[in-house]
Design a protein around this motif. Sequence first.
Motif, PDB file in Angstrom:
ATOM      1  N   ASP A  30      -4.428  62.321 -31.449  1.00 39.82           N
ATOM      2  CA  ASP A  30      -5.155  62.433 -32.721  1.00 39.82           C
ATOM      3  C   ASP A  30      -4.128  62.603 -33.833  1.00 39.82           C
ATOM      4  OD1 ASP A  30      -6.721  63.109 -34.903  1.00 39.82           O
ATOM      5  OD2 ASP A  30      -8.005  64.471 -33.772  1.00 39.82           O
ATOM      6  N   VAL A  31      -3.952  61.586 -34.671  1.00 36.24           N
ATOM      7  CA  VAL A  31      -2.916  61.623 -35.699  1.00 36.24           C
ATOM      8  C   VAL A  31      -3.425  62.153 -37.041  1.00 36.24           C
ATOM      9  CG1 VAL A  31      -1.677  59.732 -34.602  1.00 36.24           C
ATOM     10  CG2 VAL A  31      -3.229  59.235 -36.472  1.00 36.24           C
ATOM     11  N   ARG A  32      -4.674  62.585 -37.078  1.00 44.29           N
ATOM     12  CA  ARG A  32      -5.234  63.089 -38.338  1.00 44.29           C
ATOM     13  C   ARG A  32      -4.655  64.468 -38.666  1.00 44.29           C
ATOM     14  NH1 ARG A  32     -11.213  63.541 -37.102  1.00 44.29           N
ATOM     15  NH2 ARG A  32     -10.270  64.482 -35.261  1.00 44.29           N
ATOM     16  N   PRO A  33      -4.641  64.838 -39.954  1.00 42.26           N
ATOM     17  CA  PRO A  33      -4.165  66.174 -40.325  1.00 42.26           C
ATOM     18  C   PRO A  33      -5.107  67.265 -39.819  1.00 42.26           C
ATOM     19  CG  PRO A  33      -4.962  65.005 -42.267  1.00 42.26           C
ATOM     20  CD  PRO A  33      -5.024  64.038 -41.124  1.00 42.26           C
ATOM     21  N   ARG A  37      -8.984  67.322 -38.191  1.00 40.69           N
ATOM     22  CA  ARG A  37      -9.196  67.695 -36.783  1.00 40.69           C
ATOM     23  C   ARG A  37     -10.113  68.903 -36.664  1.00 40.69           C
ATOM     24  NH1 ARG A  37      -3.448  67.198 -36.372  1.00 40.69           N
ATOM     25  NH2 ARG A  37      -3.320  69.401 -35.829  1.00 40.69           N
ATOM     26  N   ALA A  38     -10.139  69.754 -37.680  1.00 38.94           N
ATOM     27  CA  ALA A  38     -10.999  70.939 -37.653  1.00 38.94           C
ATOM     28  C   ALA A  38     -12.481  70.548 -37.704  1.00 38.94           C
ATOM     29  CB  ALA A  38     -10.662  71.870 -38.808  1.00 38.94           C
ATOM     30  N   VAL A  39     -12.779  69.391 -38.253  1.00 39.86           N
ATOM     31  CA  VAL A  39     -14.164  68.936 -38.372  1.00 39.86           C
ATOM     32  C   VAL A  39     -14.664  68.360 -37.048  1.00 39.86           C
ATOM     33  CG1 VAL A  39     -15.690  67.296 -39.535  1.00 39.86           C
ATOM     34  CG2 VAL A  39     -13.924  68.495 -40.837  1.00 39.86           C
ATOM     35  N   SER A  40     -13.832  67.560 -36.406  1.00 42.95           N
ATOM     36  CA  SER A  40     -14.213  66.959 -35.128  1.00 42.95           C
ATOM     37  C   SER A  40     -12.961  66.549 -34.367  1.00 42.95           C
ATOM     38  CB  SER A  40     -15.095  65.729 -35.339  1.00 42.95           C
ATOM     39  OG  SER A  40     -14.352  64.711 -35.982  1.00 42.95           O
ATOM     40  N   VAL A  41     -13.083  66.554 -33.054  1.00 45.95           N
ATOM     41  CA  VAL A  41     -11.963  66.136 -32.206  1.00 45.95           C
ATOM     42  C   VAL A  41     -12.523  65.620 -30.888  1.00 45.95           C
ATOM     43  CG1 VAL A  41     -11.580  68.398 -31.164  1.00 45.95           C
ATOM     44  CG2 VAL A  41      -9.691  66.797 -31.345  1.00 45.95           C
ATOM     45  N   ILE A  42     -11.843  64.658 -30.305  1.00 45.10           N
ATOM     46  CA  ILE A  42     -12.216  64.178 -28.978  1.00 45.10           C
ATOM     47  C   ILE A  42     -11.603  65.144 -27.968  1.00 45.10           C
ATOM     48  CG2 ILE A  42     -11.980  62.318 -27.300  1.00 45.10           C
ATOM     49  CD1 ILE A  42     -11.850  60.368 -29.669  1.00 45.10           C
ATOM     50  N   LYS A  60       1.060  56.365 -21.096  1.00 48.33           N
ATOM     51  CA  LYS A  60       0.501  55.454 -22.093  1.00 48.33           C
ATOM     52  C   LYS A  60      -0.146  56.330 -23.167  1.00 48.33           C
ATOM     53  CE  LYS A  60      -1.604  51.842 -20.694  1.00 48.33           C
ATOM     54  NZ  LYS A  60      -2.549  50.899 -20.067  1.00 48.33           N
ATOM     55  N   TYR A  61       0.125  56.029 -24.430  1.00 48.18           N
ATOM     56  CA  TYR A  61      -0.407  56.799 -25.552  1.00 48.18           C
ATOM     57  C   TYR A  61      -1.422  55.961 -26.317  1.00 48.18           C
ATOM     58  CZ  TYR A  61       3.336  60.037 -24.559  1.00 48.18           C
ATOM     59  OH  TYR A  61       4.158  60.936 -23.925  1.00 48.18           O
ATOM     60  N   VAL A  62      -2.569  56.559 -26.584  1.00 51.76           N
ATOM     61  CA  VAL A  62      -3.614  55.906 -27.376  1.00 51.76           C
ATOM     62  C   VAL A  62      -3.846  56.778 -28.602  1.00 51.76           C
ATOM     63  CG1 VAL A  62      -5.980  55.070 -27.437  1.00 51.76           C
ATOM     64  CG2 VAL A  62      -4.665  54.943 -25.294  1.00 51.76           C
ATOM     65  N   ALA A  63      -3.487  56.252 -29.770  1.00 44.03           N
ATOM     66  CA  ALA A  63      -3.597  57.013 -31.018  1.00 44.03           C
ATOM     67  C   ALA A  63      -4.886  56.653 -31.743  1.00 44.03           C
ATOM     68  CB  ALA A  63      -2.394  56.713 -31.909  1.00 44.03           C
ATOM     69  N   TYR A  64      -5.433  57.652 -32.429  1.00 39.02           N
ATOM     70  CA  TYR A  64      -6.611  57.383 -33.260  1.00 39.02           C
ATOM     71  C   TYR A  64      -6.583  58.244 -34.518  1.00 39.02           C
ATOM     72  CZ  TYR A  64      -9.028  61.694 -31.770  1.00 39.02           C
ATOM     73  OH  TYR A  64      -9.379  63.002 -31.545  1.00 39.02           O
ATOM     74  N   CYS A  65      -7.291  57.750 -35.526  1.00 37.82           N
ATOM     75  CA  CYS A  65      -7.519  58.478 -36.776  1.00 37.82           C
ATOM     76  C   CYS A  65      -8.931  58.103 -37.224  1.00 37.82           C
ATOM     77  CB  CYS A  65      -6.451  58.143 -37.818  1.00 37.82           C
ATOM     78  SG  CYS A  65      -6.410  56.420 -38.322  1.00 37.82           S
ATOM     79  N   THR A  66      -9.205  58.156 -38.492  1.00 45.21           N
ATOM     80  CA  THR A  66     -10.554  57.864 -38.965  1.00 45.21           C
ATOM     81  C   THR A  66     -10.853  56.365 -38.998  1.00 45.21           C
ATOM     82  OG1 THR A  66     -10.509  59.879 -40.258  1.00 45.21           O
ATOM     83  CG2 THR A  66     -12.193  58.273 -40.839  1.00 45.21           C
ATOM     84  N   ILE A  67      -9.958  55.579 -39.593  1.00 45.76           N
ATOM     85  CA  ILE A  67     -10.189  54.147 -39.740  1.00 45.76           C
ATOM     86  C   ILE A  67      -9.245  53.313 -38.886  1.00 45.76           C
ATOM     87  CG2 ILE A  67     -10.162  52.215 -41.380  1.00 45.76           C
ATOM     88  CD1 ILE A  67     -11.030  54.195 -43.531  1.00 45.76           C
ATOM     89  N   GLY A  68      -8.025  53.772 -38.692  1.00 45.03           N
ATOM     90  CA  GLY A  68      -7.080  53.047 -37.859  1.00 45.03           C
ATOM     91  C   GLY A  68      -5.728  52.791 -38.494  1.00 45.03           C
TER      92      GLY A  68
END
Length: 87
Positions: A30-33, A37-42, A60-68
């Motif tokens: 999760d690359v979001r600040p 992340r405090a609002v939601s997280v997988i 293997k790393y799978v990164a995500y944020c809000t839009i991409g």
Amino acid sequence: YEEVRSEFADVPEISLDPKTWPSDSLVLLDVRPLEERAVSVIPGAISLEEVNRSLSPEKKYVAYCTIGGRSARVVRDLRKKGIDAYN
């Protein structure tokens, strides 16, 4: 999304199968600040700060944020370091 996708056409995407997650060989990043992340997280995802301390070429790393866009930048940087990473 399409605008972001076209800017990062060189960054590979991947879809996760819920039946195979979590996995010891797959790291969800999760690359979001912190504020986002405090609002939601997988569940099981780790932060960018955590992954920078423990990068492993065997995983293997799978990164995500809000839009991409932010995650695509991170994936691009990780792949330049020889890390198997996807958006």
